[in-house]
Write an enzyme that holds these catalytic residues in place. Sequence first.
Site, PDB file in Angstrom:
ATOM      1  N   LYS A  96       0.863  -1.184   0.000  1.00  0.00           N
ATOM      2  CA  LYS A  96       0.000   0.000   0.000  1.00  0.00           C
ATOM      3  C   LYS A  96       0.901   1.236   0.000  1.00  0.00           C
ATOM      4  O   LYS A  96       1.949   1.240   0.673  1.00  0.00           O
ATOM      5  CB  LYS A  96      -0.895  -0.026   1.253  1.00  0.00           C
ATOM      6  CG  LYS A  96      -1.905   1.118   1.329  1.00  0.00           C
ATOM      7  CD  LYS A  96      -2.843   0.964   2.538  1.00  0.00           C
ATOM      8  CE  LYS A  96      -3.860   2.086   2.633  1.00  0.00           C
ATOM      9  NZ  LYS A  96      -4.779   1.926   3.784  1.00  0.00           N
ATOM     10  N   SER A 126      -9.896   2.243   2.979  1.00  0.00           N
ATOM     11  CA  SER A 126      -8.997   3.005   2.143  1.00  0.00           C
ATOM     12  C   SER A 126      -8.024   2.147   1.341  1.00  0.00           C
ATOM     13  O   SER A 126      -7.425   2.624   0.384  1.00  0.00           O
ATOM     14  CB  SER A 126      -8.180   3.970   3.010  1.00  0.00           C
ATOM     15  OG  SER A 126      -7.321   3.241   3.888  1.00  0.00           O
ATOM     16  N   SER A 137     -10.207  -0.302   7.081  1.00  0.00           N
ATOM     17  CA  SER A 137      -9.631  -0.183   5.745  1.00  0.00           C
ATOM     18  C   SER A 137      -8.969  -1.428   5.182  1.00  0.00           C
ATOM     19  O   SER A 137      -8.606  -1.435   4.010  1.00  0.00           O
ATOM     20  CB  SER A 137      -8.617   0.946   5.716  1.00  0.00           C
ATOM     21  OG  SER A 137      -9.292   2.152   5.576  1.00  0.00           O
TER      22      SER A 137
HETATM   23  N1  GLN Z   1     -13.278   4.451   6.523  1.00  0.00           N
HETATM   24  C1  GLN Z   1     -12.688   4.858   7.756  1.00  0.00           C
HETATM   25  C2  GLN Z   1     -12.268   6.288   7.654  1.00  0.00           C
HETATM   26  O1  GLN Z   1     -12.537   6.884   6.685  1.00  0.00           O
HETATM   27  C3  GLN Z   1     -11.529   3.970   8.095  1.00  0.00           C
HETATM   28  C4  GLN Z   1     -10.333   4.246   7.278  1.00  0.00           C
HETATM   29  C5  GLN Z   1      -9.172   3.373   7.631  1.00  0.00           C
HETATM   30  O2  GLN Z   1      -9.355   2.318   8.252  1.00  0.00           O
HETATM   31  N2  GLN Z   1      -7.984   3.831   7.275  1.00  0.00           N
HETATM   32  O3  GLN Z   1     -11.676   6.829   8.535  1.00  0.00           O
END
Ligand code: GLN
Length: 484
Positions: free
Chosen positions: A76, A151, A175
């Site tokens: 990532k 994400s 995410s």
């Molecule tokens: N969707 C969640 C957010 O927008 C979690 C994102 C993540 O786990 N990095 O914060």
Amino acid sequence: MHKLTIAEIARKLRSKEFSSEEITRHLLQRISELDTRYNSFVTVTAEQAIAQAKQADTRLASGDTEPMCGVPFAHKDIFCTNSVLTTCGSKMLSNFVPPYDACVVTNFKNAGAVMLGKTNMDEFAMGSSNETSYYGPVKNPWDTNCVPGGSSGGSAAAVAALLAPGATATDTGGSIRQPAALCGITGIKPTYGRVSRWGMIAFASSLDQAGVMAKSAEDAAIMLNTMASFDEKDSTCVDQPLEDYTAGLGNPLAGVTVGIPKEYFGEGLNAGTQAAVEAAIKELEKAGAKIKSISLPHTHLAVPAYYVIAPAECSANLSRFDGVRYGYRCDEPKDLEDLYKRSRGEGFGDEVKRRILVGTYCLSAGYYDAYYGKAQVVRRLIKQDFVEAFKEVDVIAGPTSPSPAFQFGAKSDDPVAMYLEDIYTIATNLAGLPGMSLPCGLVDDKPVGLQLIGNYFAEGKLLNLAHQFQQATDFHSLAPASIA
Ligand code: GLN
């Protein structure tokens, strides 16, 4: 070759069916031909990958036993990679080439794994749909009109489109698990502190944790063995003996009690998703697990608490991006204040700005106790729910996300609808527990995920449960019809 799992690749590299260089070239070729459809990579490191593959072939020839040696995978784009662009999905870091490797990156390098490139992601890991990346949205390989989740959408799409057999990812509120569910793959977020955060660009430091995505629980176990380590450079990394996560795969499930929280099956859960998850739970029972209904009474407070704590931490973490030290700097600043304002104004996208504003507000004098202090109290209650639950059960199971992948734009104008995507995953991060998602069916031809949550450092238990499920079913081997 691209259909193989990591376990199969590792075996075939040793039986000399193909070399690391051959499979690496094959996957690089697939990426260059197909990724225009998905946009799952920000950077492809072809030259470096071939050089790493050649080195791995030398190691394999001399009998190297590291399972990841010679296995191609992707990182990532949140992990700092020495001399390789690391953008975190943001314009702010669109020119950032780190002078060092994240601990996780070093661990994979030491194991001889071959990095194919860096995967696309929501900007600074904020999002549930991969629509906030400066590098454009990632498309779901099951339906390119739909989001892959976020994400870590790039990592999920790359694995689902068979461009890489595995990828690293991070999970602050879901995410890893949510995109794994939406793309029909297996992902695990380990216990907070199991994997070093050093060199992983920070979003919300008390919640961020690195993990992996792959085609199966067995592959996730192999990758996690490489990834997990104690690291003095991360003060929250826990000095706890490392476990061989592949060793427990196949342990009998008799005596394992799986708790089903009633709060995870309420309003908002798509009927098809619910049916698939319930069928999966029956399957676990068939495999020998005991099923027990439980309650996590503060579940409804997880999303509101998270959306105070995560923005608060992000507003502090992202203050380092000031146009002076890293990344993007505006053109011809008039003075220092103009430099700060325009560099940040032009470098950050809307969702990141929204979080910084919310976080700064929650932390400001006069509001700190009402919002941030209160959210920390709620966080403790949520953690306590799990502590109570794990007195009665070994693992908790439920849906990963409320519905299958949605269309682009469906939630991007409604932040609250988007935030509710993580309604079942966020509590795990607030408590610091390990969680995983594995495919458990298709709804409208799109995958849905079963979530498993474990007690602290019970990754092995989760992986074994998932492995047994995958021995008895074949949801994890389904691939989108458009992918050959
Ligand atoms: N969707 C969640 C957010 O927008 C979690 C994102 C993540 O786990 N990095 O914060």
